[in-house]
Design a protein around this motif. Structure first.
Motif, PDB file in Angstrom:
ATOM      1  N   ASP A  34       0.855  -1.175   0.000  1.00  0.00           N
ATOM      2  CA  ASP A  34       0.000   0.000   0.000  1.00  0.00           C
ATOM      3  C   ASP A  34       0.899   1.236   0.000  1.00  0.00           C
ATOM      4  O   ASP A  34       2.120   1.134  -0.210  1.00  0.00           O
ATOM      5  CB  ASP A  34      -0.959  -0.005   1.198  1.00  0.00           C
ATOM      6  N   ARG A  35       0.312   2.387   0.219  1.00  0.00           N
ATOM      7  CA  ARG A  35       1.069   3.642   0.162  1.00  0.00           C
ATOM      8  C   ARG A  35       2.282   3.629   1.088  1.00  0.00           C
ATOM      9  O   ARG A  35       3.371   4.088   0.713  1.00  0.00           O
ATOM     10  CB  ARG A  35       0.142   4.810   0.524  1.00  0.00           C
ATOM     11  N   SER A  36       2.123   3.090   2.291  1.00  0.00           N
ATOM     12  CA  SER A  36       3.201   3.139   3.281  1.00  0.00           C
ATOM     13  C   SER A  36       4.451   2.399   2.822  1.00  0.00           C
ATOM     14  O   SER A  36       5.557   2.705   3.281  1.00  0.00           O
ATOM     15  CB  SER A  36       2.714   2.555   4.613  1.00  0.00           C
ATOM     16  N   LYS A  37       4.296   1.414   1.929  1.00  0.00           N
ATOM     17  CA  LYS A  37       5.450   0.654   1.453  1.00  0.00           C
ATOM     18  C   LYS A  37       6.120   1.319   0.255  1.00  0.00           C
ATOM     19  O   LYS A  37       7.210   0.913  -0.141  1.00  0.00           O
ATOM     20  CB  LYS A  37       5.002  -0.753   1.048  1.00  0.00           C
ATOM     21  N   LEU A  38       5.471   2.333  -0.326  1.00  0.00           N
ATOM     22  CA  LEU A  38       5.992   2.955  -1.541  1.00  0.00           C
ATOM     23  C   LEU A  38       6.474   4.385  -1.340  1.00  0.00           C
ATOM     24  O   LEU A  38       7.407   4.825  -2.008  1.00  0.00           O
ATOM     25  CB  LEU A  38       4.915   2.947  -2.639  1.00  0.00           C
ATOM     26  N   VAL A  39       5.838   5.116  -0.447  1.00  0.00           N
ATOM     27  CA  VAL A  39       6.133   6.547  -0.281  1.00  0.00           C
ATOM     28  C   VAL A  39       6.937   6.766   0.997  1.00  0.00           C
ATOM     29  O   VAL A  39       6.494   6.394   2.089  1.00  0.00           O
ATOM     30  CB  VAL A  39       4.841   7.372  -0.237  1.00  0.00           C
ATOM     31  N   ALA A  40       8.098   7.361   0.845  1.00  0.00           N
ATOM     32  CA  ALA A  40       8.961   7.641   2.001  1.00  0.00           C
ATOM     33  C   ALA A  40       8.637   9.022   2.578  1.00  0.00           C
ATOM     34  O   ALA A  40       7.854   9.790   2.020  1.00  0.00           O
ATOM     35  CB  ALA A  40      10.427   7.562   1.587  1.00  0.00           C
ATOM     36  N   LYS A  41       9.259   9.325   3.700  1.00  0.00           N
ATOM     37  CA  LYS A  41       8.984  10.582   4.394  1.00  0.00           C
ATOM     38  C   LYS A  41       9.963  11.691   4.032  1.00  0.00           C
ATOM     39  O   LYS A  41       9.684  12.862   4.270  1.00  0.00           O
ATOM     40  CB  LYS A  41       9.020  10.361   5.908  1.00  0.00           C
ATOM     41  N   TYR A  42      11.121  11.301   3.461  1.00  0.00           N
ATOM     42  CA  TYR A  42      12.158  12.306   3.249  1.00  0.00           C
ATOM     43  C   TYR A  42      12.605  12.314   1.794  1.00  0.00           C
ATOM     44  O   TYR A  42      12.457  11.329   1.057  1.00  0.00           O
ATOM     45  CB  TYR A  42      13.348  12.035   4.172  1.00  0.00           C
ATOM     46  N   VAL A  43      13.178  13.418   1.391  1.00  0.00           N
ATOM     47  CA  VAL A  43      13.639  13.607   0.019  1.00  0.00           C
ATOM     48  C   VAL A  43      14.674  12.538  -0.343  1.00  0.00           C
ATOM     49  O   VAL A  43      15.569  12.227   0.443  1.00  0.00           O
ATOM     50  CB  VAL A  43      14.253  15.014  -0.146  1.00  0.00           C
ATOM     51  N   GLY A  44      14.535  11.981  -1.524  1.00  0.00           N
ATOM     52  CA  GLY A  44      15.512  11.024  -2.030  1.00  0.00           C
ATOM     53  C   GLY A  44      15.295   9.585  -1.629  1.00  0.00           C
ATOM     54  O   GLY A  44      16.042   8.704  -2.066  1.00  0.00           O
TER      55      GLY A  44
END
Length: 362
Positions: A171-181
């Motif tokens: 889901d989103r949590s496995k694909l989108v990180a919290k920090y740049v890069g």
């Protein structure tokens, strides 16, 4: 108090000797040198470089051993599908045995047929249309989307579309990180895990639902689109979610629209289908509801279906009902001194009467 330095030195020396004697007694008269000798000479054998190589002069390079200099990052183990692989007939039988989903089954069979025919055309030298096999699954929760995706992964393996046929669900949590890069590498890590199989993204619309300055959902989508193009021969992506929200998701990026052009809609189960699912759960787990209990359960499921919202959980709601009944039955039986096997297996009207509908409507 005696301030004579010689006296204090002699006194401290006596105390130190007494302490050493006590340690000597504790160590059973083994002096410290003996303790270290025992540790290194007898407990840990010394490796003699001059000893003959038991593997032969040329075998050392063939040993299945890796040496790490400590500078390389830890390797991530490749996720393997541990489940026993089923053949095409078994997978199709399992698909057909699912409760309801008539239109879904027809759509899956059509997918299989078009893939088979295109393979035959290619083998015979006829032009074969380059088709996208990525899919959009739409429908409410608990309608079997993940189950069908898993079966489809195995089916694609059996007809030669995928090399492994496993399913990686994210889901989103496995694909989108919290920090740049960090988002692009995180997406590629998931893609690498799914290579040879199906990447199933649940609630995919959540990737583009936030438009904040520090949200990297759109970066995840861009990275995913590129990965789908780079690995088009051995990776299938299935995105899933509510129909209206999935339409918004696909319109958020032109690359998504061109790659996801096949839709399979999962309708809500009917009250009778919900009851069939419940009875299968009972049979699988060794429970037998009485006729009176069945009637009341059927009424509950009909009411839940009639008053359902867009987030109605279908089979998940049935599962929730089943587990609540098991808890109620356990509380009833725990009060008895002797419990028969029949009582352990039986769900009665009294159990169903204690169900709180509000808990099932959440």
């Amino acid at each position: 108090m005696n301030d004579n330095p010689g006296y204090r030195k002699e006194n401290i020396s006596d105390e130190l000797n007494a302490l050493l004697n006590e340690m000597d007694f504790i160590l059973k008269r083994n002096y410290m040198s003996d303790v270290y000798d025992d540790l290194f000479d007898r407990k840990l054998p010394i490796i003699d470089d001059s000893a003959p190589n038991p593997f032969g002069p040329n075998d050392i390079n063939n040993l299945d051993v890796e040496f790490d200099d400590g500078k390389s990052p830890p390797k991530k183990e490749e996720l393997e599908d541990k489940a026993p692989k089923k053949n095409l007939e078994e997978l199709l039988n399992e698909l057909n045995s699912l409760v309801g989903l008539k239109k879904v089954k027809e759509d899956v069979k059509s997918l299989i047929n078009i893939v088979k025919i295109m393979k035959i055309r290619k083998e015979r030298g006829l032009p074969a249309v380059d088709m996208s096999l990525h899919l959009v699954f739409t429908g409410n929760p608990g309608t079997g989307k993940t189950t069908v995706a898993r079966l489809l992964a195995g089916i694609y393996r059996e007809i030669g579309v995928l090399s492994k046929g496993h399913l990686v669900e994210v889901d989103r949590s496995k694909l989108v990180a919290k920090y740049v890069g960090q988002t692009a590498p995180q997406v590629m890590e998931v893609v690498n895990q799914a290579m040879g199989g199906v990447l199933f993204i649940d609630e995919a619309y959540s990737l583009v639902s936030r438009r904040g300055e520090n949200d990297f959902g759109y970066e995840a989508v861009d990275t995913l689109i590129k990965a789908m193009e780079d690995h088009r021969d051995d990776l299938i992506v299935i995105v899933a979610g509510y129909p209206d929200k999935m339409e918004e998701f696909l319109q958020s990026n032109p690359g998504l629209q061109s790659r996801f052009n096949k839709y399979i809609n999962f309708d809500d189960y009917s009250p009778q289908e919900l009851m069939d699912i419940f009875l299968r759960m009972c049979e699988k787990n060794g429970y037998k509801p009485t006729d009176g209990a069945k009637e009341k359960i059927s009424q509950i499921l009909s009411l839940l279906h009639e008053t359902r919202s867009d987030s109605f959980a279908n089979a998940r709601t049935v599962r929730n009902l089943f587990e609540k009944l098991l808890t109620i039955q356990a509380d009833r039986l725990a009060l008895l001194e002797n419990v028969t096997n029949e009582e352990l297996s039986c769900i009665v009207e009294e159990d169903v009467d204690k169900i709180e509908l509000a808990d099932l409507m959440r």
